[in-house]
Structures are given as C-alpha cells and as structure tokens.
Design a protein around this motif. Sequence first.
Motif, short mmCIF file in Angstrom:
data_model
loop_
_atom_site.label_atom_id
_atom_site.label_comp_id
_atom_site.label_asym_id
_atom_site.label_seq_id
_atom_site.Cartn_x
_atom_site.Cartn_y
_atom_site.Cartn_z
N MET A 307 0.82 -1.21 0.00
CA MET A 307 0.00 0.00 0.00
C MET A 307 0.86 1.27 0.00
O MET A 307 1.83 1.37 0.75
CB MET A 307 -0.92 0.01 1.22
CG MET A 307 -1.89 -1.16 1.21
SD MET A 307 -2.89 -1.26 -0.31
CE MET A 307 -2.06 -2.55 -1.23
N ASN A 308 0.46 2.21 -0.85
CA ASN A 308 1.22 3.46 -0.98
C ASN A 308 0.54 4.64 -0.31
O ASN A 308 1.20 5.49 0.28
CB ASN A 308 1.38 3.81 -2.47
CG ASN A 308 2.25 2.83 -3.21
OD1 ASN A 308 3.32 2.48 -2.72
ND2 ASN A 308 1.80 2.37 -4.36
N VAL A 329 6.44 6.31 3.06
CA VAL A 329 6.37 6.18 1.60
C VAL A 329 6.59 7.56 0.97
O VAL A 329 5.89 8.51 1.31
CB VAL A 329 4.98 5.63 1.15
CG1 VAL A 329 4.90 5.55 -0.36
CG2 VAL A 329 4.71 4.27 1.78
N CYS A 330 7.56 7.65 0.07
CA CYS A 330 7.75 8.90 -0.68
C CYS A 330 7.01 8.74 -2.00
O CYS A 330 7.20 7.74 -2.70
CB CYS A 330 9.22 9.13 -1.01
SG CYS A 330 10.23 9.36 0.42
N VAL A 352 6.92 5.96 -6.65
CA VAL A 352 7.00 5.75 -5.20
C VAL A 352 8.33 5.12 -4.80
O VAL A 352 8.97 4.41 -5.58
CB VAL A 352 5.84 4.86 -4.67
CG1 VAL A 352 4.51 5.54 -4.77
CG2 VAL A 352 5.82 3.51 -5.36
N LYS A 353 8.69 5.37 -3.55
CA LYS A 353 9.92 4.81 -2.98
C LYS A 353 9.66 4.59 -1.50
O LYS A 353 8.99 5.41 -0.86
CB LYS A 353 11.04 5.84 -3.17
CG LYS A 353 12.42 5.35 -2.81
CD LYS A 353 13.42 6.44 -3.18
CE LYS A 353 14.82 6.06 -2.78
NZ LYS A 353 15.80 7.07 -3.16
N GLY A 354 10.18 3.51 -0.95
CA GLY A 354 10.00 3.28 0.48
C GLY A 354 10.25 1.82 0.83
O GLY A 354 10.48 0.99 -0.06
N GLY A 376 15.96 5.44 -7.55
CA GLY A 376 15.29 4.40 -6.76
C GLY A 376 13.78 4.48 -6.73
O GLY A 376 13.12 3.63 -6.11
N PHE A 377 13.18 5.48 -7.39
CA PHE A 377 11.71 5.55 -7.41
C PHE A 377 11.15 4.52 -8.40
O PHE A 377 11.68 4.36 -9.50
CB PHE A 377 11.24 6.95 -7.80
CG PHE A 377 11.15 7.90 -6.63
CD1 PHE A 377 9.93 8.15 -6.01
CD2 PHE A 377 12.29 8.51 -6.13
CE1 PHE A 377 9.86 9.00 -4.91
CE2 PHE A 377 12.23 9.35 -5.03
CZ PHE A 377 11.01 9.61 -4.43
#
Length: 508
Positions: A307-308, A329-330, A352-354, A376-377
């Motif tokens: 989940m974002n 979460v970014c 998203v990234k995390g 890294g996204f």
Amino acid sequence: MSNHLFDAFRARMPAPERLLMATDDGRSITYGDTVVRSAQLAHALSQSGVRAGDRVAVQVEKSPEAFFLYLACLRAGAIFLPLNTAYTLTELGYFFRDAEPRLVVCDPARAADIGPLAKASGAIVATLGRNGDGSLTERASQQPTDFRDLARGPDDLAAILYTSGTTGRSKGAMLSHENLASNARVLVDHWRFTTADVLIHALPIFHTHGLFVATNVILMAGASMLFETKFDPARIVSLLARATALMGVPTFYVRLLHQDGLTRQAAKNIRLFISGSAPLLAETHKAWRERTGHAILERYGMTETNMNTSNPYDGERRAGTVGFPLPGVCLRIADPNSGRPLADGEIGMIEVKGPNVFSGYWRMPEKTQAEFRDDGFFITGDLGLIDADGYVHIVGRGKDLVISGGYNIYPKEIESEIDALPGVAESAVIGIAHPDFGEGVTAIVVRAPASTITAAEIIEAIAGWVAKYKHPKRVIFVDELPRNTMGKVQKNLLRETYKDLYTSSKAS
Ligand code: MCA
Ligand code: AMP
C-alpha cells in the motif's frame, strides 16, 4: 538471526486461546492453533525437501489451512507463490517454468492435470483441498507441534506474486520480509487496528489485498477475522453486527448497496470500511454514506509496492481520491518520459519509494531496471496528481490495463489469443464502464476476409488458455480498427464509441 516477518507477528500475538478466525463452516481457530498448525505444515514442507529460498507454488481454494500454509512457508524459509484459482493449465505451466518451484500444492480435484505439469518443471506435488484434506495436511498431522523457524532477514524473500505484463509475459514481483512487515505495521497504526477488531475477510487469499493487506494487518494487530470462503453480499450484511471492519474491492460495495438489509442500524458496530484495488466511484462513496452513515476509506496500492497511500482515519475521506502517502512512503508526480518531478496540480506519472517497494521482478533484471528511476523511485504506470490539500488523485493509467472486479487484465494477453484464431484479422481489447465490475473486458474484433466467426466461438476458443475472469464480457465486430497516423490503434476512440455498452438499456 530471527525469522523477520513471522517474529514480527509472534511479537504481537495475543494469548494462545484468543480467536484468530471464525470460518463460515463454523470452525473457531485460535492463535495457538495457528502456531501449531503452521509448525506442522512447516515440518511437512521441510520433509518434502523444501529448503530456504525454494519457491512453493500454491493454487488451492480459500481455507484456514491455505492460510496456515502461507505462514508455514515463512517459517520454513520458503518463498510463498500463491496463484489465482481461475488460472488455466496453460497459465500455470508458464508460472511453473518461470518460478521453478520445489513444491506445487494444488487441489486434489486438479492433481491429475496439474501433477504432470508440475513434475515437468522439476517440482514435487502435494494436495490441499477446500476442507483441509489432501496429502500435505495428512503428512502435517503426523508432525511435531513446534518448529524451529528458519533464520530469515529483512531482505530475504517472503513471497513472489505474479502480475501480468503490459507486453506479454507475467512478471513475478519479489517481496521481502521487510516489504511486508513494514507495510503491515504502518497500516495497523494508520487504520488503528487493535486486538479488539474483527475483520470481515471475504477476499481471495492469492493476491495482495486479501493476503497481505487483510491477513498481515490482522496478525500484526493480534485481531481476529470472520473468514468467508466466498463473497456473498446477503451473508456479509448478516455478519456486520459481529464485526468492526470490512476490506473490499469496489464491486463489494456496489453489490452490498443492492441489499435491503444494509442500513445504519446493521452497520452500527463497524468502525471502518476500506476499499481498494480499483477506483471507487464517488457516487458509490456517497450512496454508502447516505445508507450507513460511514465514509468509506479508500487506499491505493500495487502488487509491487503493497500500500502506498490512504485516506485519513481522522479527517476528511475525500471521495474520488486515494488520500495521502502512508508514513515512510515517498510519492511524487513526474513527467512520464523524463522523470522530472512536476508541481502539485499537474498530471503525471505516480512514482514511489519506500520500505514497502519490492526488490524487482523474478529473473527479469532488464524489466526491473526499466521500471525504476536512477534515484530508486518505482514507476507505477498510474497517472495522477496531488491537489492543493495534498490528496493524491489517480486520473488514469499510463499502462494498458483493465481492472474488472479488482482483478487486473492486460489487453495484450487477450488480444494475442484472439488474433491467433483463424477467422480473426485483428482485435483490440478495452475496458468499458461496467455497473458491477467497474470495467468490463470488451473485445473489438475485425474478422478475416470471408470469415463468419462468432462471439461465442471466440470465447470458446480462448477458454482453455485464459482464466475466465479475463474473458470479454462482450465481443463487437467492426470492419476496421481506428488508427492514428503512426498506425497505432486508437483505443481512446473505441472506449468513447462504446462507453455506454454496459449501462444503456441495450446492455446485456
Ligand atoms: C468473477 N467473474 C468475474 C470476476 N469475478 N468476471 C470479471 N471480473 C471479475 N472480477 C466471473 C466468473 O468467471 C463467472 O463467470 C462469474 O463472474 C461468477 O463467478 P463467481 O466466482 O461466482 O464470481 P463472484 O463470486 O461474483 O466474484 C466477484 C468478486 C470477485 C467477488 C468481485 O471477482 C473478487 O473476489 N474480486 C476481488 C479480487 C481481488 O482480490 N483483487 C485484489 C488484487 P461465468 O458466470 O461466465 O462462469 S490485489 C490489488 O489489486 C492491489 C495490490 C490492491 O491495491 O489491492
Ligand atoms: P495489481 O496489479 O493487482 O497490483 O493492481 C495494481 C493497480 O490497481 C494499481 O497500479 C492501480 O492501477 C490499481 N489500483 C489499486 N488501488 C486503486 C485505487 N484505490 N484506485 C484506483 N486504482 C487502484
């Protein structure tokens, strides 16, 4: 070293006699039972030759034992690979060849068909039926009731879930122990789950929503669930008084609204209704609020990312939006081509990234690389914007995807099957607004010269190859497909032409 995810569940487990699940056939299963049964299954896996890092592919009906098998895989250090029960032998054959599972677990009724297929890819086979019967549980019942969990670190893989590819082959999303643990922890806090909660669990347990969002959250909260093998709207209404929360795809909410028994009174014990996997129409959100007094909390995720975003627990749950990025979460909106971040209010690619984001696609390093930016996204393929109040809106998809009743269908896969039929010149598969499924899979087909192929013949011909939920609900024949100057089929024009197909009075 500990077993990262299972230890996280263990740390939050209430007393062994506390209920984990009540099933629709009247069984009550405690946390203590769950630890014992998963230990016995973990022994059975090890005895079958399953070692740390081996894949265990599972295509079985929903049952408590199927859920214990997921936990047993974690404990035995194996990688759980759940498969939709609707997948055909052709689809399964691909997954087995690609994932090379050590063990395939299937329904006893399908063992004669699946067994040879699994063996051909080097796997051994065990069975598990909907009533908990089968060779795997028979073997498990002879085993000790405790098990020394294998050491697994945060980055070790816990599961591989296949997601269809936009251009052909399905991709196995590799999910680590920490991907799952971090997301479950965040959701428990964000949605305020406690040991007092009782979740109505009526989703399948072979996809992210029913498996990770629902069961991991319940385990991480030490809560309990009403474990339903099927989604039966009348029964769900009758269960509301015994529960505190429901998680569902939009089709659940649409169908529940057709139930006369759905009233404020019936829903008064529930503290949280959650929707995801597909867009919840603002009109459904509004109708639900009027009928029950509850604002459905909509959230957004993916197989690759868990989940974002989520609408807030406190504060406005804004219809038509998926809320704010979850803690940790970014999320950014970027230019789809260059990846340059865009200003709030501008439409672009959601990235998203995390700690929730997967480590890549199984044995597909190039595909993995193509879907991550250098910083890294992860490029989700969903188009969206962030409004002035920070709410994320999904406004479309950069990927050619249809979501029907919460299941994803990639048109390319269906088009390839239809195009290969004698009598078909070409086809375009699109999603069209559908009152029940959200989108209805629809095939627009050009017959080959002199062909008289019918819609029924097309559906019958593809039935052996693709799962039923992916079949077109309607097939429309045209003389030619609209194309732009580059020769690309203009699916937007087709979607516009047939937009009322399922909603007009002529719809079937
Ligand atoms: C069943 N059928 C469908 C679908 N489901 N057709 C199109 N789309 C569907 N989703 C067809 C069957 O093939 C059958 O066809 C007929 O409908 C009745 O089948 P039955 O099994 O009785 O269907 P049902 O029980 O009414 O199922 C509808 C359902 C189910 C309850 C909405 O599809 C469902 O549980 N959906 C949830 C999917 C889910 O968990 N998605 C999460 C993915 P015929 O009559 O011709 O035989 S995870 C995800 O998306 C991300 C990560 C996220 O954010 O959560
Ligand atoms: P899956 O392939 O099952 O992982 O599906 C993930 C996709 O489902 C996302 O990329 C989105 O397109 C879609 N999705 C999930 N939740 C939502 C939501 N709340 N609203 C709109 N689309 C969603």
